[in-house]
Design a protein around this motif. Structure first.
Motif, mmCIF file in Angstrom:
data_model
loop_
_atom_site.group_PDB
_atom_site.id
_atom_site.type_symbol
_atom_site.label_atom_id
_atom_site.label_comp_id
_atom_site.label_asym_id
_atom_site.label_seq_id
_atom_site.Cartn_x
_atom_site.Cartn_y
_atom_site.Cartn_z
ATOM 1 N N THR A 134 6.874 49.821 22.753
ATOM 2 C CA THR A 134 6.306 49.771 21.397
ATOM 3 C C THR A 134 7.056 50.661 20.408
ATOM 4 O O THR A 134 6.809 50.589 19.205
ATOM 5 N N GLY A 135 7.961 51.491 20.898
ATOM 6 C CA GLY A 135 8.711 52.364 20.009
ATOM 7 C C GLY A 135 9.874 52.996 20.746
ATOM 8 O O GLY A 135 9.909 53.022 21.989
ATOM 9 N N LEU A 136 10.834 53.508 19.966
ATOM 10 C CA LEU A 136 12.025 54.097 20.580
ATOM 11 C C LEU A 136 12.690 55.030 19.576
ATOM 12 O O LEU A 136 12.961 54.629 18.440
ATOM 13 N N HIS A 175 14.130 48.244 17.443
ATOM 14 C CA HIS A 175 13.996 49.679 17.210
ATOM 15 C C HIS A 175 15.360 50.370 17.182
ATOM 16 O O HIS A 175 15.458 51.584 17.417
ATOM 17 N N THR A 176 16.411 49.618 16.903
ATOM 18 C CA THR A 176 17.760 50.173 16.779
ATOM 19 C C THR A 176 18.345 49.756 15.435
ATOM 20 O O THR A 176 17.696 49.080 14.632
ATOM 21 N N ASN A 177 19.586 50.138 15.224
ATOM 22 C CA ASN A 177 20.316 49.737 14.025
ATOM 23 C C ASN A 177 21.160 48.485 14.261
ATOM 24 O O ASN A 177 22.014 48.146 13.431
ATOM 25 N N ILE A 178 20.942 47.834 15.368
ATOM 26 C CA ILE A 178 21.713 46.637 15.696
ATOM 27 C C ILE A 178 21.227 45.470 14.850
ATOM 28 O O ILE A 178 20.043 45.134 14.860
ATOM 29 N N LYS A 179 22.156 44.855 14.133
ATOM 30 C CA LYS A 179 21.807 43.721 13.275
ATOM 31 C C LYS A 179 21.985 42.415 14.048
ATOM 32 O O LYS A 179 22.995 42.219 14.726
ATOM 33 N N ARG A 277 25.739 47.806 21.256
ATOM 34 C CA ARG A 277 25.352 49.186 21.551
ATOM 35 C C ARG A 277 24.946 49.911 20.291
ATOM 36 O O ARG A 277 25.550 49.754 19.243
ATOM 37 N N ASP A 278 23.896 50.715 20.420
ATOM 38 C CA ASP A 278 23.508 51.667 19.381
ATOM 39 C C ASP A 278 23.192 52.979 20.084
ATOM 40 O O ASP A 278 22.099 53.171 20.621
ATOM 41 N N ASN A 279 24.178 53.876 20.124
ATOM 42 C CA ASN A 279 24.040 55.192 20.727
ATOM 43 C C ASN A 279 23.609 55.092 22.187
ATOM 44 O O ASN A 279 24.398 54.742 23.041
ATOM 45 N N LYS A 280 22.361 55.352 22.488
ATOM 46 C CA LYS A 280 21.881 55.363 23.877
ATOM 47 C C LYS A 280 21.285 54.023 24.311
ATOM 48 O O LYS A 280 20.748 53.922 25.414
ATOM 49 N N VAL A 281 21.378 53.020 23.466
ATOM 50 C CA VAL A 281 20.772 51.723 23.755
ATOM 51 C C VAL A 281 21.861 50.662 23.885
ATOM 52 O O VAL A 281 22.762 50.563 23.047
#
Length: 514
Positions: A134-136, A175-179, A277-281
């Motif tokens: 539900t969140g990250l 919940h990332t910056n991945i578009k 990838r977005d950092n740790k994801v």
């Protein structure tokens, strides 16, 4: 002073991609959790095919024999126009000489999941179901993931990295910056598992079409018949049932269906995320790319994603590779995903077009040109190498470093070679570890160098087939855990072995057994 144990990896999603990631992390003794928001594993599936490269991966895990015994090797591909057979091509050995598995295996997604779930159960892995992300929130040390359990309780979980294997509507990705903004085809499609009598061969995969319609028909391993096609124009924007497509199915395939076990409708999405990838994801499978069902590539590609990232995560978290290795996940998998989306998009657009272009494709190209191409054997090698994924390569990856000897490149899949005694050079790959291959004379310098670094070293004869597949005599190949070439040098001179050492030092590479 010993360093603290790494935080576990969180795998979100227990479909084929997430399950494959879990098996690799488990085999490489990397701590992880795997959660899924659904109560049960899938008991139906649109994805039905395993290609040769995936079966090779299954072999590395000791799962290929079970998959083949439970699945069904496709023996023929047939093309029908107005119920007239235009093409009937043997498919059982279409990739002979290119892989130990030179065929296409009918092995639906639900069976794949059951196979991997059983394997994880043997290894003591618990798949946590009805647990939803539900969140990250990320920081330099990892990611704090909010998890909601089926009883409503919420948990904050500290993960080293997160793998988003949770499908096209990925919560992790949101919940990332991945578009990610995939397109959607306007045409709606159906898939059904049925029983009945058919006018075409059930040992085939049958491509059936008329000028105005199209349907796939083939037998599933469970004995049911799988149908897939498009909805009639007049019901594209409405809910429909099998009754709405029954007449079209009958006209196109000659099938008289007596029982419908499962019927589903869907629209096809297509596109790839801008970054994986977005950092740790990291995102894998449908969370990273979606495309048309042309060629049965979706599930196979997701499984390949999972393997590529998990051995790298395991190496980094255990101190057997530098964190920079993780950067190569995006650079290795994204280009293939983009090519796949673009290729299948073009084919799918033309094949499903209901205008003049589509009718010309179905009547002229499929009715006249394709039979000629098959008749003269021009399609066999192209079809196998394109669909089987044995041609996926990572030559442009930073990990490959533009290294090559002649036409053998770092980043290539290790060429498969079978020897006169029936053995092959893929047998050692089940170690899931870095290893040395030499195709030629045994060399003490190589053996000593590899032994010092706890690398398995394997010698093979430099046969005519070995050389035909581009492996120079006495070349020393450093093979990655996923069966791709990491680095290659000529012969075994001291300066060449030092090149291998420089490569390993640059990336901090150590054997998993060290």
């Amino acid at each position: 002073m010993t360093s603290p144990a790494p935080k576990p990896v969180l795998i979100a999603g227990a479909g084929p991609t997430g399950l494959m990631a879990a098996i690799w992390l488990s085999r490489l003794k990397t701590p992880f959790r795997i959660v899924d928001k659904h109560q049960f594993a899938a008991d139906t599936s649109r994805a039905t095919i395993l290609h040769a490269r995936t079966v090779e991966f299954y072999r590395m895990l000791g799962l290929s024999d079970t998959a083949i015994s439970e699945g069904r090797v496709i023996q023929y591909l047939s093309v029908y126009s107005d119920l007239k057979e235009l093409v009937r091509r043997e498919f059982g050995e279409i990739g002979a000489g290119k892989s130990k598995f030179p065929f296409v295996l009918m092995y639906p997604q639900d069976l794949n999941e059951q196979l991997m779930i059983k394997e994880l159960e043997k290894e003591g892995v618990n798949i946590e179901r009805e647990v939803e992300v539900t969140g990250l929130v990320q920081d330099d040390d990892g990611a704090t993931v909010s998890l909601k359990h089926k009883d409503g309780t919420e948990e904050k979980f500290e993960a080293s990295y997160v793998l988003g294997c949770d499908g096209g509507h990925s919560t992790v990705r949101q919940h990332t910056n991945i578009k990610n903004d995939p397109g959607t085809y306007t045409q709606r499609f159906f898939v059904a598992d049925v029983e009945g009598e058919v006018a075409v061969g059930l040992e085939n995969v049958n491509v059936c079409f008329t000028a105005n319609n199209f349907c796939l028909l083939f037998s599933m391993p469970n004995g049911r018949i799988r149908l897939a096609g498009w909805a009639p124009d007049e019901i594209v924007d409405t809910k429909f049932t099998y009754a709405d497509v029954e007449e079209n199915v009958k006209v196109t395939t000659g099938a008289n269906i007596t029982k419908v076990h499962w019927f589903s409708t869907y629209q096809v999405h297509h596109g790839a995320a801008q970054t994986f990838r977005d950092n740790k994801v990291f995102i894998c499978g449908d969370a990273a790319h979606v495309h048309s069902p042309v060629g049965g590539q979706g599930m196979n590609t997701g499984l390949g994603d999972a393997i590529n990232i998990t051995w790298k995560l395991a190496a980094v978290l255990s101190g057997r590779a530098t964190p920079e290795v993780l950067e190569t996940y995006h650079s290795e998998r994204k280009p293939f995903a983009d090519r796949l989306v673009n290729t299948t998009d073009k084919v799918f657009t033309i094949a499903t077009d209901k205008g003049l272009l589509g009718k010309a494709w179905r009547t002229v190209f499929m009715g006249n040109i394709v039979p000629l191409l098959f008749h003269f054997g021009f399609m066999d090698s192209f079809l196998f190498e394109t669909a089987s994924q044995v041609r996926i390569e990572y030559r442009s990856s930073a990990l490959s470093g533009n290294n090559r000897i002649s036409n053998l490149y770092a980043g290539d899949r290790l060429p498969w070679v079978q020897f006169e005694d029936g053995s092959d050079n893929f047998e050692p790959l089940n170690s899931l570890d870095w290893q040395i291959h030499v195709y030629g004379e045994k060399n003490d310098k190589v053996s000593e160098w590899a032994q010092e670094r706890k690398l398995g070293v394997h010698y093979f004869a430099s046969t005519q087939d070995v050389q035909a597949k581009g492996i120079p005599k006495d070349a020393v190949l450093l093979v990655r855990p996923d069966g791709y070439i990491g680095h290659v040098v000529e012969g075994s001179k001291v300066n060449n072995l030092s090149q291998l050492q420089e490569f390993m030092d640059k990336w901090g590479i150590k054997s998993f057994s060290s």
